[in-house]
Design an enzyme around this catalytic site. Structure first.
Site, mmCIF file in Angstrom:
data_model
loop_
_atom_site.group_PDB
_atom_site.id
_atom_site.type_symbol
_atom_site.label_atom_id
_atom_site.label_comp_id
_atom_site.label_asym_id
_atom_site.label_seq_id
_atom_site.Cartn_x
_atom_site.Cartn_y
_atom_site.Cartn_z
ATOM 1 N N GLY A 1 0.808 -1.318 0.131
ATOM 2 C CA GLY A 1 -0.013 0.214 -0.140
ATOM 3 C C GLY A 1 0.877 1.105 -0.051
ATOM 4 N N SER B 1 2.544 2.524 -2.424
ATOM 5 C CA SER B 1 2.779 3.295 -3.770
ATOM 6 C C SER B 1 1.729 2.482 -4.715
ATOM 7 C CB SER B 1 4.139 2.899 -4.489
ATOM 8 O OG SER B 1 4.350 1.528 -4.812
ATOM 9 N N TYR C 1 3.767 -14.575 -15.290
ATOM 10 C CA TYR C 1 2.953 -13.615 -14.327
ATOM 11 C C TYR C 1 1.390 -13.777 -14.568
ATOM 12 C CZ TYR C 1 1.148 -8.884 -13.008
ATOM 13 O OH TYR C 1 0.214 -8.145 -12.490
ATOM 14 N N SER D 1 -5.300 -9.323 -12.216
ATOM 15 C CA SER D 1 -4.824 -8.699 -13.494
ATOM 16 C C SER D 1 -5.540 -9.079 -14.885
ATOM 17 C CB SER D 1 -3.263 -8.667 -13.700
ATOM 18 O OG SER D 1 -2.963 -8.425 -14.839
ATOM 19 N N ILE E 1 -1.009 1.114 -7.214
ATOM 20 C CA ILE E 1 -2.377 0.773 -7.045
ATOM 21 C C ILE E 1 -2.634 0.786 -5.582
ATOM 22 C CG2 ILE E 1 -3.979 -1.116 -7.310
ATOM 23 C CD1 ILE E 1 -2.870 -1.549 -10.103
ATOM 24 N N GLY E 2 -1.880 0.003 -4.756
ATOM 25 C CA GLY E 2 -2.000 -0.193 -3.191
ATOM 26 C C GLY E 2 -2.261 1.281 -2.667
#
Length: 255
Positions: free
Chosen positions: A13, A15, A153, A140, A17-18
């Site tokens: 959290g 940076s 990924y 994602s 999106i977090g």
């Protein structure tokens, strides 16, 4: 104030999106903790979020760190109502690549960060989570769309979608609902890691050209969706995936 008095934990959290999720939670009245591996960015993010959030340094691939994160949050606030399993993405110093290029070490590092850590973040949180709480796994659109050099990924994120279904079934007796929030292309510093030097804007435009709404997403777009999944407004949504991608996955522009 949809999350008034709720205690939340957002991994990664500090940076991107977090942080966007944590900021949206804070605006809706939540308290809680953000985590990250960089103390400087943690401190900066906590300063922006205000006194209702604390910052905890920890590596989500380390089970002892995970244990401390939830223990310290519970000790500070006395409960945890929502967990956002956000930490993941690019492994520093280990580029993504094709099946011809990535060896066992690279495979293991990407799976450790993007899949194994998800499983154990949830497991380590369970003793501290309230019954009836919400777990949000960050997936994602890569789980649904192949892209060059992203097979590992993408496979990890596809498995995260499966985790949400299985975890929800495992946790029905505690009324803990687990859902996946899957961002599309979001304007975060990750573009600096993917893009050749001096070509960040060009790479961003390539993605914009594929997005029906005509822009990159912002962290706040994901934050607003996360607020919904963390709130009591989503109590009938279990084991589902919410795509927040400007239509990129399900709509083709046919250019």
């Amino acid at each position: 104030m949809k999350l008034k008095d709720k205690v939340t934990v957002v991994t990664g959290g500090n940076s991107g999106i977090g942080f966007g999720i944590a900021a949206s939670f804070s605006k809706e009245g939540a308290n809680g903790a953000i985590t990250g591996r960089n103390q400087q960015t943690i401190d900066k993010s906590v300063e922006q979020l205000g006194t209702n959030f604390i910052g905890l340094k920890g590596d989500v691939t380390n089970l002892d760190d995970l244990e401390l994160i939830f223990k310290e949050t519970f000790s500070k606030f006395g409960k945890i109502d929502a967990l956002v399993v956000n930490a993941g993405g690019v492994v520093d110093g280990t580029p993504m690549g094709s099946v011809a290029d990535v060896g066992e070490d690279g495979f293991d590092k990407y799976m450790d960060l993007n899949l194994k850590s998800v499983y154990f973040t949830v497991q380590k949180a369970l003793p501290y989570l309230n019954d009836g709480s919400s777990i949000i796994l960050i997936g994602s659109t890569a789980a649904h769309r192949a892209a060059p050099g992203m097979s590992i990924y993408s496979a990890a994120k596809a498995a995260v979608v499966s985790f949400a279904k299985g975890f929800s079934l495992d946790l029905l007796a505690r009324r803990i609902r687990v859902n996946v929030l899957s961002p599309g292309s979001i304007d975060t510093p990750v573009f600096d890691k993917f893009s050749p030097a001096g070509q960040v804007d060009l790479v961003k435009q390539v993605w914009v050209n594929q997005i029906p709404v005509g822009r990159l997403g912002q962290p706040a777009d994901i934050g607003k969706a996360a607020v919904f999944l963390a709130s009591d407004e989503s109590t009938f949504i279990v084991g589902s995936e919410l795509l927040v991608d400007g239509g990129m996955t399900n709509i083709s522009l046919m250019k």
